[in-house]
Structures are given as C-alpha cells and as structure tokens.
Design a protein around this motif. Structure first.
Motif, PDB file in Angstrom:
ATOM      1  N   CYS A 159      19.971  -8.133  -7.484  1.00  0.00           N
ATOM      2  CA  CYS A 159      19.271  -9.344  -7.027  1.00  0.00           C
ATOM      3  C   CYS A 159      19.609  -9.603  -5.567  1.00  0.00           C
ATOM      4  O   CYS A 159      20.766  -9.846  -5.241  1.00  0.00           O
ATOM      5  CB  CYS A 159      19.694 -10.566  -7.847  1.00  0.00           C
ATOM      6  SG  CYS A 159      19.443 -10.358  -9.605  1.00  0.00           S
ATOM      7  N   TYR A 160      18.648  -9.519  -4.719  1.00  0.00           N
ATOM      8  CA  TYR A 160      18.906  -9.890  -3.333  1.00  0.00           C
ATOM      9  C   TYR A 160      17.861 -10.936  -2.955  1.00  0.00           C
ATOM     10  O   TYR A 160      16.661 -10.783  -3.217  1.00  0.00           O
ATOM     11  CB  TYR A 160      18.860  -8.679  -2.403  1.00  0.00           C
ATOM     12  CG  TYR A 160      17.659  -7.810  -2.581  1.00  0.00           C
ATOM     13  CD1 TYR A 160      16.516  -8.026  -1.800  1.00  0.00           C
ATOM     14  CD2 TYR A 160      17.658  -6.778  -3.523  1.00  0.00           C
ATOM     15  CE1 TYR A 160      15.406  -7.216  -1.979  1.00  0.00           C
ATOM     16  CE2 TYR A 160      16.551  -5.981  -3.698  1.00  0.00           C
ATOM     17  CZ  TYR A 160      15.418  -6.211  -2.912  1.00  0.00           C
ATOM     18  OH  TYR A 160      14.314  -5.420  -3.080  1.00  0.00           O
ATOM     19  N   GLY A 161      18.378 -12.044  -2.375  1.00  0.00           N
ATOM     20  CA  GLY A 161      17.469 -13.158  -2.027  1.00  0.00           C
ATOM     21  C   GLY A 161      16.887 -13.776  -3.295  1.00  0.00           C
ATOM     22  O   GLY A 161      17.355 -13.557  -4.401  1.00  0.00           O
ATOM     23  N   GLY A 162      15.829 -14.528  -3.153  1.00  0.00           N
ATOM     24  CA  GLY A 162      15.113 -15.081  -4.310  1.00  0.00           C
ATOM     25  C   GLY A 162      15.838 -16.255  -4.930  1.00  0.00           C
ATOM     26  O   GLY A 162      16.814 -16.775  -4.393  1.00  0.00           O
ATOM     27  N   ASP A 163      15.388 -16.599  -6.137  1.00  0.00           N
ATOM     28  CA  ASP A 163      15.870 -17.797  -6.821  1.00  0.00           C
ATOM     29  C   ASP A 163      17.233 -17.563  -7.462  1.00  0.00           C
ATOM     30  O   ASP A 163      17.443 -16.559  -8.138  1.00  0.00           O
ATOM     31  CB  ASP A 163      14.839 -18.172  -7.908  1.00  0.00           C
ATOM     32  CG  ASP A 163      15.125 -19.536  -8.507  1.00  0.00           C
ATOM     33  OD1 ASP A 163      16.152 -20.125  -8.123  1.00  0.00           O
ATOM     34  OD2 ASP A 163      14.352 -19.971  -9.361  1.00  0.00           O
ATOM     35  N   VAL A 164      18.185 -18.539  -7.286  1.00  0.00           N
ATOM     36  CA  VAL A 164      19.528 -18.420  -7.842  1.00  0.00           C
ATOM     37  C   VAL A 164      19.526 -18.474  -9.373  1.00  0.00           C
ATOM     38  O   VAL A 164      20.429 -17.970 -10.024  1.00  0.00           O
ATOM     39  CB  VAL A 164      20.457 -19.531  -7.259  1.00  0.00           C
ATOM     40  CG1 VAL A 164      20.135 -20.906  -7.846  1.00  0.00           C
ATOM     41  CG2 VAL A 164      21.930 -19.191  -7.485  1.00  0.00           C
ATOM     42  N   THR A 165      18.508 -19.072  -9.979  1.00  0.00           N
ATOM     43  CA  THR A 165      18.472 -19.186 -11.453  1.00  0.00           C
ATOM     44  C   THR A 165      18.386 -17.816 -12.105  1.00  0.00           C
ATOM     45  O   THR A 165      18.834 -17.616 -13.214  1.00  0.00           O
ATOM     46  CB  THR A 165      17.270 -20.036 -11.913  1.00  0.00           C
ATOM     47  OG1 THR A 165      16.089 -19.491 -11.330  1.00  0.00           O
ATOM     48  CG2 THR A 165      17.429 -21.485 -11.507  1.00  0.00           C
ATOM     49  N   ARG A 166      17.805 -16.844 -11.405  1.00  0.00           N
ATOM     50  CA  ARG A 166      17.706 -15.492 -11.960  1.00  0.00           C
ATOM     51  C   ARG A 166      19.101 -14.871 -12.104  1.00  0.00           C
ATOM     52  O   ARG A 166      19.438 -14.250 -13.108  1.00  0.00           O
ATOM     53  CB  ARG A 166      16.839 -14.641 -11.035  1.00  0.00           C
ATOM     54  CG  ARG A 166      16.528 -13.282 -11.620  1.00  0.00           C
ATOM     55  CD  ARG A 166      15.515 -12.547 -10.786  1.00  0.00           C
ATOM     56  NE  ARG A 166      15.484 -11.155 -11.219  1.00  0.00           N
ATOM     57  CZ  ARG A 166      15.318 -10.133 -10.394  1.00  0.00           C
ATOM     58  NH1 ARG A 166      15.186 -10.352  -9.122  1.00  0.00           N
ATOM     59  NH2 ARG A 166      15.276  -8.902 -10.847  1.00  0.00           N
ATOM     60  N   LYS A 167      19.941 -15.092 -11.058  1.00  0.00           N
ATOM     61  CA  LYS A 167      21.325 -14.597 -11.107  1.00  0.00           C
ATOM     62  C   LYS A 167      22.068 -15.267 -12.249  1.00  0.00           C
ATOM     63  O   LYS A 167      22.813 -14.632 -13.010  1.00  0.00           O
ATOM     64  CB  LYS A 167      22.048 -14.898  -9.797  1.00  0.00           C
ATOM     65  CG  LYS A 167      21.617 -14.022  -8.631  1.00  0.00           C
ATOM     66  CD  LYS A 167      22.512 -14.288  -7.434  1.00  0.00           C
ATOM     67  CE  LYS A 167      22.101 -13.419  -6.252  1.00  0.00           C
ATOM     68  NZ  LYS A 167      22.939 -13.633  -5.085  1.00  0.00           N
ATOM     69  N   ARG A 168      21.908 -16.587 -12.372  1.00  0.00           N
ATOM     70  CA  ARG A 168      22.620 -17.351 -13.385  1.00  0.00           C
ATOM     71  C   ARG A 168      22.264 -16.852 -14.794  1.00  0.00           C
ATOM     72  O   ARG A 168      23.115 -16.742 -15.665  1.00  0.00           O
ATOM     73  CB  ARG A 168      22.277 -18.836 -13.221  1.00  0.00           C
ATOM     74  CG  ARG A 168      23.386 -19.739 -13.721  1.00  0.00           C
ATOM     75  CD  ARG A 168      23.179 -21.171 -13.309  1.00  0.00           C
ATOM     76  NE  ARG A 168      23.500 -21.400 -11.919  1.00  0.00           N
ATOM     77  CZ  ARG A 168      22.881 -22.314 -11.155  1.00  0.00           C
ATOM     78  NH1 ARG A 168      21.905 -23.046 -11.641  1.00  0.00           N
ATOM     79  NH2 ARG A 168      23.225 -22.484  -9.899  1.00  0.00           N
ATOM     80  N   LYS A 169      20.978 -16.544 -14.972  1.00  0.00           N
ATOM     81  CA  LYS A 169      20.509 -16.080 -16.282  1.00  0.00           C
ATOM     82  C   LYS A 169      21.180 -14.745 -16.636  1.00  0.00           C
ATOM     83  O   LYS A 169      21.624 -14.524 -17.760  1.00  0.00           O
ATOM     84  CB  LYS A 169      18.986 -15.908 -16.238  1.00  0.00           C
ATOM     85  CG  LYS A 169      18.353 -15.875 -17.634  1.00  0.00           C
ATOM     86  CD  LYS A 169      16.889 -15.530 -17.555  1.00  0.00           C
ATOM     87  CE  LYS A 169      16.062 -16.690 -17.013  1.00  0.00           C
ATOM     88  NZ  LYS A 169      14.626 -16.334 -16.922  1.00  0.00           N
ATOM     89  N   LEU A 170      21.314 -13.837 -15.648  1.00  0.00           N
ATOM     90  CA  LEU A 170      21.954 -12.539 -15.895  1.00  0.00           C
ATOM     91  C   LEU A 170      23.442 -12.698 -16.234  1.00  0.00           C
ATOM     92  O   LEU A 170      23.972 -12.025 -17.114  1.00  0.00           O
ATOM     93  CB  LEU A 170      21.804 -11.640 -14.663  1.00  0.00           C
ATOM     94  CG  LEU A 170      20.421 -11.027 -14.443  1.00  0.00           C
ATOM     95  CD1 LEU A 170      20.314 -10.422 -13.052  1.00  0.00           C
ATOM     96  CD2 LEU A 170      20.148  -9.949 -15.485  1.00  0.00           C
ATOM     97  N   LEU A 171      24.122 -13.616 -15.514  1.00  0.00           N
ATOM     98  CA  LEU A 171      25.543 -13.844 -15.783  1.00  0.00           C
ATOM     99  C   LEU A 171      25.765 -14.442 -17.169  1.00  0.00           C
ATOM    100  O   LEU A 171      26.718 -14.081 -17.865  1.00  0.00           O
ATOM    101  CB  LEU A 171      26.151 -14.762 -14.712  1.00  0.00           C
ATOM    102  CG  LEU A 171      26.279 -14.122 -13.316  1.00  0.00           C
ATOM    103  CD1 LEU A 171      26.621 -15.171 -12.270  1.00  0.00           C
ATOM    104  CD2 LEU A 171      27.343 -13.032 -13.316  1.00  0.00           C
ATOM    105  N   GLU A 172      24.880 -15.376 -17.592  1.00  0.00           N
ATOM    106  CA  GLU A 172      24.982 -15.971 -18.927  1.00  0.00           C
ATOM    107  C   GLU A 172      24.803 -14.896 -20.005  1.00  0.00           C
ATOM    108  O   GLU A 172      25.508 -14.860 -21.004  1.00  0.00           O
ATOM    109  CB  GLU A 172      23.917 -17.065 -19.110  1.00  0.00           C
ATOM    110  CG  GLU A 172      24.189 -18.357 -18.343  1.00  0.00           C
ATOM    111  CD  GLU A 172      25.456 -19.043 -18.824  1.00  0.00           C
ATOM    112  OE1 GLU A 172      25.728 -19.017 -20.026  1.00  0.00           O
ATOM    113  OE2 GLU A 172      26.201 -19.582 -17.970  1.00  0.00           O
TER     114      GLU A 172
END
Length: 601
Positions: free
Chosen positions: A556-569
C-alpha cells in the motif's frame, strides 16, 4: 602347569596413575607379545579407550615368566579401570585374583580413587603390593610418597616397589615380587567343576564367550556344562586363555583364568558372577557371585529420527551384552516420541554409552536431563520408585519424597579448601570431616545428594581446583527432602522432556535460567510464544519469544489509510487463529540446552 606356579593379580590405581602403561611393560618384559603387535596401552583395545586415554573395560591377559629361582610361572594379569563410574569392573576383577599391584603416582600421591580401590582389595582379602610409579618425573617426591603409603598400609618401607612404567625401571623387581609375595591359588582338580564368570562378551560367530576363573575341577572341550542360575546345558567346543587374541588350550584347571566357547546363543545365560558347573556332576555349592550392580543415574535416550527406534533397541541390546551395568526399558514422550529410559552408573558411563552408540551403531541420540531414583511415599502408606519426573504421582497423594545421598571423598591441595567447601555447600552438602594426609594436601568428607553431583559437579570441582582435586563417592542411604516437580510450559502446554524433580529452594533459579536459554533457541513464530517455569499452578518465571511481524501493508503506497487498517486487522485475526491451533516446533538444540545449563552456572 602346577597350581603353585600360577599367580593371578590385577593392577588397581587412581585414574591416570599409569596402570595401562605398567601393563605394557610387564607384557614386554615377559615377551608375551610379538614386538610387531606392541603399541601403547595395548590392553585398551576399544577405540574409545585409546582416544580418551582411560580404561573402561577390564582386560585379562596371560604371561609366561621365568623367575630368578629358575622356576617357570604362569602370571594372569587383569588390567582394571580407575574412574569412579567403573568401580563395578574393578570389584569383578578382584574376585578372580589373589593379589593386587596398588600403583601410586610419585608426584601426586594417594588420591581418592586409590583409597576406594584399596578398600575393595582389602575386602576381597588380596595381598596388596604397593608400587610408586613415575619416579622419573621432575615433580616426583618418592620419599614423601613412600611415607604416605607406609602410614596408609602399615607396611615395611623396603617392601614398597619403585618404578617408572614409561622408562621400564623397576619392572623386573615387580615381576619377582608378584612371584614371591602373591599367594598361589587354591583349588582341587579332582573336585566337581566350579568356575566363576567375571566378564562376558558376544562374538557374532561363537555366541556369548564368558571369561572365567576356574576354582575347582577341570573344564575341557567335549564336556557338558550348565550354569548355577539356570537349567540350560551346553557342550564346550573350545577353552583357552587371552593374549590379546584367544589362545586355545586342551583344558583349564584350578587357578587358571581363561575363556569358554560353548555356542551359547542367549547372553542372559552367561550372567557375570554366576558359576559354571559340570552338567554330569554338578558341585553342590555355587561360588559367591557379585553384588547386583544398581544404576545410579537415569536418562531418556531417543533417536533424533523416530524411524531409528528399532536400530536403537538393537544397539542397546548388543551394548548390554558386555556392559553389565546398563539397564533400559521402553518409554514414550509427547515431545520426543518413542525411546528408552536407561540406567547408568554415572555421567561418564552415560557419555561412553552415547558415544559407543554413535560410533559402533551409527545411532544419533537426543538425551533428556539425567535424574536419579527417588522413593515417593504416598498417603496410603505405599512407596513407589520414580526415575523420571513424568511418573511422579499427583501432588495430593504424596506424603514425602526421599532422595539418594552419597558419601563423597575429595582429596585436593590445601590451598583450595575454601573453593571446595563453597561448592559442596551450594550443592546441599553436609560436612563430615577433614584430615591432612600431609601438610600440603587435604582430604574432605561430605554427604551430598546424588542428584546434585550427577550433573556437572565433577567439572565444577576440577575448574575450582585447577584440575588438582580427586573425587570419589559411594552410596550412603535415602533421606527425605523438600522436592518438587518443575514443569516448563510452552504456550501453556507442559513439555515433558524439560520437566525435572528439584529441591524447592533451587527451583526458581533453575526455572529462570532455563526459560531464558530457551527464549534464545526456540525460533520466532507468526505469533508470540510464552515460556513459563511452573510448580503445579504457580508460575515462577516467564519469558516471551517475540512474534514475527509480516509487513502486510508494504504493497500500500499512498491512498486511503482505512485500507491499511483493514489489512492489519485481518492479520491480527489470523495470528489469533494460528495461536489457537499452532504447535511450536522445538529444535534439538533446545533439548541439549538443558544439559549444558550447568556450564553457565
């Protein structure tokens, strides 16, 4: 050979005082061996004995000697081990002899094992010939050591023989002394046959071949023989004596030491200490055998590859043929699979067995922590013997636990008294006395729990006395102690191979150092691994193997932080699920770490 021209003697000494070298010189002086087959420590035939420079097995050899009086004599020499773990081999050789050469190093003097072997010889009622060896060394003090021996044995100073086995000095005098001072054997050639088995080995072509000392009667090929402890009968095909290899003879008579070949397929029939009898005319009275040798140290032996279990069984069976002290029975471990619980005489004995397994049979082993046999008294007034922590009954049903205690004798230069006393005190030792054989050396006596010395006591003693201390022990009795079972939990599950029975005062320190060591050795997983040391439900120590963190957000580079959060969850959920079903693989180094724990203190 007339019975009054036979002399049976052995060489006893502390480890490294020159027994095997003296045996070499005696063989050379009597021209018993072809010069081409002569080499150093010629009687130590096992590769392991030669490599370590110690004698492990007793060895019998016959020498022909022409004395100064012109008479021809048959000398039967039995070379014995010097290490404390192999005392049972010494006691067996003494029963086949009438005399013993007590060899003492002229630079080191009387040591702990010298005394032990001397007492064994005196109990066997042997004629003891004191020999001061290594008189050629720059550090030798022959006059001082001679006085020591005079005080110890109460003998005439002139009767103490001076020798240097390395240089060959004094060997002729020793041979003359054997002929003059060792009494000839007694026995009746016309009485019914009685022969004592003092050793046994297995030959793949000939079956079990017992080494015997004939006491009464005659044994010759064609005879039918039987054993005092069994009903089996065998026909003798060959008898003779040992001279590195077997030398066949027409017969063996009273006083002779030799071997018997009778196609004995089952090795359990040639039990050491048993009596060979004439099947047609058995003697009414058997010879007194040996005390049954009891293992003192127990450990689990498991093959590193579980498919090698049958090879391990076969190797143990073949090893036990000529090692009377090795005991084994099958056991299973949740962590290590199928293996054997083995009983040994001490830690060196265990090490030798492991090494012989690897060399002679190619079996690679994992060994569990050595332990001793405990007597556990239950609330219903019964007693059970426990050799492994996994067999310890439930805490609620235990009334008390008793452990074996030994009486230890330590001989050392007087400068190291403080170090020795501290070491023995740390190992729960009880001081029993101290005396000075001479102004520079001290002999200390302690009562120590066997469990405290089987692990690394000998190494610690050597390092705290710069290698000068000599140590010897004998079993005393069983005593009640405050002992507990310490478990190591990996993610909440106890690993039986790490469990130990330990004194309550030492449990916390041991538990802490073990989980700390395991944290370094257990590989990291995708989730945290908890390592705990516990007594019952009480946790004494904890360490955590940190989890790997996979970079799931790397793409994930750039873009919406919610996408990162979803992957970590999602990763967090996956780790939780993995922890519930994941079994931690424990590498072999972790099991070995338990054995090397004592080296780091």
């Amino acid at each position: 050979m007339r019975i009054d021209h036979i002399r049976n003697f052995c060489i006893i000494a502390h480890i490294d005082h020159g027994k095997s070298t003296l045996a070499d010189r005696l063989l050379e002086a009597t021209s018993s061996l072809d010069p081409r087959s002569m080499r150093e420590q010629v009687l130590d035939s096992n590769e392991l004995e030669r490599e370590r420079g110690i004698t492990i097995k007793l060895h019998a050899v016959r020498m022909d000697y022409e004395a100064a009086d012109g008479g021809r004599y048959e000398l039967n020499l039995i070379d014995t081990p010097g290490h404390v773990d192999f005392t049972y081999e010494v006691s067996r050789s003494l029963a086949a002899c009438e005399g013993a050469l007590l060899v003492v190093d002229a630079s080191q003097g009387v040591e702990a094992q010298t005394l032990s072997n001397l007492f064994l010889a005196m109990e066997a009622d042997l004629e003891v010939l004191p020999v001061l060896n290594k008189i050629d060394l720059p550090a030798a003090e022959p006059e001082k050591r001679r006085e020591e021996l005079v005080d110890l044995l109460g003998v005439d100073p002139d009767s103490i023989l001076m020798a240097s086995a390395k240089e060959g000095t004094g060997v002729a005098e020793i041979l003359e002394a054997v002929v003059q001072r060792v009494p000839p054997p007694e026995g009746d050639p016309d009485a019914p046959l009685r022969a004592l088995i003092f050793d046994s080995e297995y030959d793949q072509y000939l079956g079990a071949v017992p080494s015997v000392r004939v006491v009464d009667g005659v044994i010759q090929p064609g005879m039918e023989i039987t054993f005092g402890a069994g009903k089996e009968e065998y026909e003798v095909s060959e008898v003779g004596y040992q001279r590195l290899k077997r030398v066949p003879q027409d017969e063996l008579g009273p006083g002779d030491v030799g071997y018997v070949v009778a196609g004995i397929k089952d090795v359990s029939h040639t039990r050491v200490g048993d009596t060979i009898l004439d099947a047609a005319n058995p003697a009414p009275e058997r010879l007194p055998g040996y005390q049954e040798v009891r293992p003192m140290v127990f450990a689990g032996l498991y093959p590193t590859d579980s498919d090698d279990f049958e090879e391990l069984r076969e190797a143990l069976e073949r090893l036990s043929l000529n090692d009377a002290a090795l005991r084994f029975e099958p056991e299973t471990s949740a962590a290590l699979g199928f293996g054997f619980r083995c009983g040994f005489l001490g830690l060196l004995h265990m090490e030798i067995v492991q090494e012989r397994m690897a060399r002679e049979f190619g079996v690679e082993l994992i060994t569990t922590v050595p332990s001793v046999e405990y007597h556990v008294y239950l609330t219903d007034e019964t007693m059970v013997r426990v050799e492994t922590p996994t067999k310890l009954p439930d805490r609620g049903s235990i009334e008390s636990i008793s452990e074996p205690v030994v009486r230890a004798r330590i001989v050392s230069p007087a400068d190291f008294i403080g170090n020795i006393q501290k070491l023995c005190h740390d190992r729960r030792g009880i001081f029993r006395g101290m005396q000075y054989p001479d102004p520079t050396r001290v002999e200390l006596e302690y009562e120590l729990p066997l469990a405290e010395i089987v692990f690394d006591f000998y190494d610690k003693l050597k390092s705290s006395t710069r290698g000068y201390a000599a140590f010897d022990y004998e079993f005393s009795d069983y005593r009640e102690a405050d002992l507990v079972k310490l478990d190591i939990l990996v993610n909440g599950d106890p690993v039986d191979a790490f469990s130990v029975i330990i004194h309550r005062e030492k449990a916390e320190e041991y538990g802490r150092s073990l989980v700390k060591r395991l944290r370094e050795l257990i590989p990291r997983q995708q989730y945290e691994v908890a390592l705990q040391a516990a007594i019952g439900t009480r946790i004494l120590a904890r360490e955590t193997v940190r989890a790997y963190r996979k970079q799931v957000t790397a793409k994930c580079y750039g873009g919406d932080v919610t996408r990162k959060r979803k992957l970590l969850e999602k990763q967090k959920e996956g780790k939780k699920r993995m922890k519930q079903v994941g079994a931690v693989e424990i590498p072999q180094e972790a099991f070995l770490a338990v054995l090397s724990l004592g080296e780091d203190g």
